[in-house]
Design a protein around this motif. Structure first.
Motif, PDB file in Angstrom:
ATOM      1  N   ASP A 234      39.059 -23.802  23.200  1.00 25.97           N
ATOM      2  CA  ASP A 234      38.098 -24.738  23.770  1.00 25.97           C
ATOM      3  C   ASP A 234      37.057 -23.940  24.540  1.00 25.97           C
ATOM      4  N   CYS A 235      35.800 -24.095  24.176  1.00 21.78           N
ATOM      5  CA  CYS A 235      34.730 -23.378  24.866  1.00 21.78           C
ATOM      6  C   CYS A 235      33.933 -24.384  25.692  1.00 21.78           C
ATOM      7  N   HIS A 236      33.947 -24.189  26.993  1.00 26.00           N
ATOM      8  CA  HIS A 236      33.227 -25.052  27.918  1.00 26.00           C
ATOM      9  C   HIS A 236      31.751 -24.670  27.944  1.00 26.00           C
ATOM     10  N   ARG A 237      30.940 -25.470  28.606  1.00 23.54           N
ATOM     11  CA  ARG A 237      29.500 -25.201  28.699  1.00 23.54           C
ATOM     12  C   ARG A 237      29.244 -23.832  29.330  1.00 23.54           C
ATOM     13  N   ALA A 238      29.964 -23.521  30.401  1.00 19.20           N
ATOM     14  CA  ALA A 238      29.784 -22.216  31.050  1.00 19.20           C
ATOM     15  C   ALA A 238      30.161 -21.084  30.092  1.00 19.20           C
ATOM     16  N   GLY A 239      31.150 -21.315  29.232  1.00 21.90           N
ATOM     17  CA  GLY A 239      31.540 -20.315  28.243  1.00 21.90           C
ATOM     18  C   GLY A 239      30.441 -20.078  27.223  1.00 21.90           C
ATOM     19  N   LEU A 240      29.870 -21.164  26.718  1.00 21.14           N
ATOM     20  CA  LEU A 240      28.790 -21.058  25.739  1.00 21.14           C
ATOM     21  C   LEU A 240      27.580 -20.367  26.358  1.00 21.14           C
ATOM     22  N   ASP A 241      27.182 -20.818  27.536  1.00 18.40           N
ATOM     23  CA  ASP A 241      26.033 -20.212  28.208  1.00 18.40           C
ATOM     24  C   ASP A 241      26.295 -18.730  28.512  1.00 18.40           C
ATOM     25  N   GLY A 242      27.508 -18.418  28.937  1.00 11.49           N
ATOM     26  CA  GLY A 242      27.860 -17.038  29.253  1.00 11.49           C
ATOM     27  C   GLY A 242      27.850 -16.137  28.035  1.00 11.49           C
ATOM     28  N   LEU A 243      28.361 -16.634  26.918  1.00 15.11           N
ATOM     29  CA  LEU A 243      28.349 -15.845  25.687  1.00 15.11           C
ATOM     30  C   LEU A 243      26.921 -15.551  25.249  1.00 15.11           C
ATOM     31  N   GLN A 244      26.064 -16.561  25.354  1.00 16.22           N
ATOM     32  CA  GLN A 244      24.662 -16.360  24.992  1.00 16.22           C
ATOM     33  C   GLN A 244      24.018 -15.322  25.909  1.00 16.22           C
ATOM     34  N   ALA A 245      24.296 -15.409  27.185  1.00 18.59           N
ATOM     35  CA  ALA A 245      23.719 -14.459  28.142  1.00 18.59           C
ATOM     36  C   ALA A 245      24.223 -13.042  27.871  1.00 18.59           C
ATOM     37  N   LEU A 246      25.508 -12.905  27.563  1.00 13.20           N
ATOM     38  CA  LEU A 246      26.052 -11.579  27.274  1.00 13.20           C
ATOM     39  C   LEU A 246      25.423 -10.992  26.015  1.00 13.20           C
ATOM     40  N   ALA A 247      25.310 -11.804  24.972  1.00 10.94           N
ATOM     41  CA  ALA A 247      24.756 -11.323  23.704  1.00 10.94           C
ATOM     42  C   ALA A 247      23.273 -10.970  23.835  1.00 10.94           C
ATOM     43  N   ALA A 248      22.551 -11.687  24.695  1.00 14.40           N
ATOM     44  CA  ALA A 248      21.117 -11.447  24.866  1.00 14.40           C
ATOM     45  C   ALA A 248      20.835 -10.553  26.066  1.00 14.40           C
ATOM     46  N   GLY A 249      21.891 -10.048  26.682  1.00 13.20           N
ATOM     47  CA  GLY A 249      21.768  -9.285  27.917  1.00 13.20           C
ATOM     48  C   GLY A 249      20.975  -8.014  27.799  1.00 13.20           C
ATOM     49  N   PRO A 250      21.022  -7.208  28.852  1.00 15.70           N
ATOM     50  CA  PRO A 250      20.241  -5.968  28.876  1.00 15.70           C
ATOM     51  C   PRO A 250      20.576  -5.066  27.698  1.00 15.70           C
ATOM     52  N   SER A 251      19.591  -4.357  27.252  1.00 24.64           N
ATOM     53  CA  SER A 251      19.774  -3.507  26.067  1.00 24.64           C
ATOM     54  C   SER A 251      20.635  -2.279  26.347  1.00 24.64           C
ATOM     55  N   THR A 252      21.159  -2.141  27.560  1.00 24.84           N
ATOM     56  CA  THR A 252      21.985  -0.985  27.886  1.00 24.84           C
ATOM     57  C   THR A 252      23.338  -1.049  27.188  1.00 24.84           C
ATOM     58  N   MET A 253      23.794  -2.260  26.817  1.00 24.46           N
ATOM     59  CA  MET A 253      25.059  -2.408  26.104  1.00 24.46           C
ATOM     60  C   MET A 253      24.898  -3.503  25.059  1.00 24.46           C
ATOM     61  N   THR A 254      25.239  -3.191  23.830  1.00 24.03           N
ATOM     62  CA  THR A 254      25.146  -4.152  22.740  1.00 24.03           C
ATOM     63  C   THR A 254      26.442  -4.939  22.664  1.00 24.03           C
ATOM     64  N   ILE A 255      26.339  -6.270  22.710  1.00 26.91           N
ATOM     65  CA  ILE A 255      27.518  -7.122  22.625  1.00 26.91           C
ATOM     66  C   ILE A 255      27.355  -8.030  21.418  1.00 26.91           C
ATOM     67  N   SER A 256      28.300  -7.937  20.487  1.00 23.77           N
ATOM     68  CA  SER A 256      28.298  -8.802  19.314  1.00 23.77           C
ATOM     69  C   SER A 256      29.461  -9.788  19.430  1.00 23.77           C
ATOM     70  N   ILE A 257      29.294 -10.937  18.792  1.00 21.78           N
ATOM     71  CA  ILE A 257      30.283 -12.014  18.890  1.00 21.78           C
ATOM     72  C   ILE A 257      30.583 -12.520  17.491  1.00 21.78           C
ATOM     73  N   SER A 258      31.868 -12.700  17.201  1.00 22.15           N
ATOM     74  CA  SER A 258      32.265 -13.277  15.918  1.00 22.15           C
ATOM     75  C   SER A 258      33.429 -14.238  16.150  1.00 22.15           C
ATOM     76  N   GLY A 259      33.816 -14.934  15.099  1.00 26.67           N
ATOM     77  CA  GLY A 259      34.977 -15.814  15.151  1.00 26.67           C
ATOM     78  C   GLY A 259      34.705 -17.202  15.688  1.00 26.67           C
ATOM     79  N   ALA A 260      33.435 -17.539  15.930  1.00 26.04           N
ATOM     80  CA  ALA A 260      33.103 -18.870  16.453  1.00 26.04           C
ATOM     81  C   ALA A 260      33.254 -19.919  15.350  1.00 26.04           C
ATOM     82  N   ARG A 261      33.834 -21.062  15.721  1.00 24.59           N
ATOM     83  CA  ARG A 261      34.017 -22.201  14.804  1.00 24.59           C
ATOM     84  C   ARG A 261      33.617 -23.476  15.538  1.00 24.59           C
ATOM     85  N   TRP A 262      33.155 -24.461  14.806  1.00 16.90           N
ATOM     86  CA  TRP A 262      32.740 -25.725  15.414  1.00 16.90           C
ATOM     87  C   TRP A 262      33.856 -26.364  16.232  1.00 16.90           C
TER      88      TRP A 262
END
Length: 118
Positions: A47-75
């Motif tokens: 279960d992904c809450h709103r804060a989880g979704l927003d946080g994942l987006q922020a991490l993936a779009a975060g500073p270019s000092t560290m690349t963060i990729s995300i997989s395994g997401a399902r509806w």
């Protein structure tokens, strides 16, 4: 030194604000230890809450000092969030979820059962 630290984290259970904060802190530690990339696998998220979704987006779009990729997401991981969201926010939330799912390998993204909005 975190040279031996795995570069993939398997996320399990509910994903909300406390979990995102923990992941962000861990990313900071990895970055200070010299790691430049991290992969987050959401396959075990129930279960992904709103804060989880927003946080994942922020991490993936975060500073270019560290690349963060995300997989395994399902509806299914976002259905509680979507069912409780105000109607005016549902389309934007679906767009955000769709972006995470599209980052997943085609075998996962193709079998997600994406909801259809009228």
């Amino acid at each position: 030194m975190f040279a031996e630290t795995p570069r993939t984290i398997l996320l399990v259970g509910a994903l909300g604000a406390p979990e995102i904060m923990s992941i962000a802190n861990y990313c900071d530690q990895l970055h200070r230890g010299g790691q430049a990339a991290l992969h987050l696998n959401m396959a075990g998220v129930t279960d992904c809450h709103r804060a989880g979704l927003d946080g994942l987006q922020a991490l993936a779009a975060g500073p270019s000092t560290m690349t963060i990729s995300i997989s395994g997401a399902r509806w299914g991981q976002f259905m509680v969030l979507l069912s409780r969201a105000p109607m005016l926010e549902v389309q934007d939330l679906c767009d955000s979820v769709r972006a995470l799912i599209r980052g997943a390998p085609p075998s996962i993204a193709g079998a997600t059962g994406e909801p259809k909005l009228a």
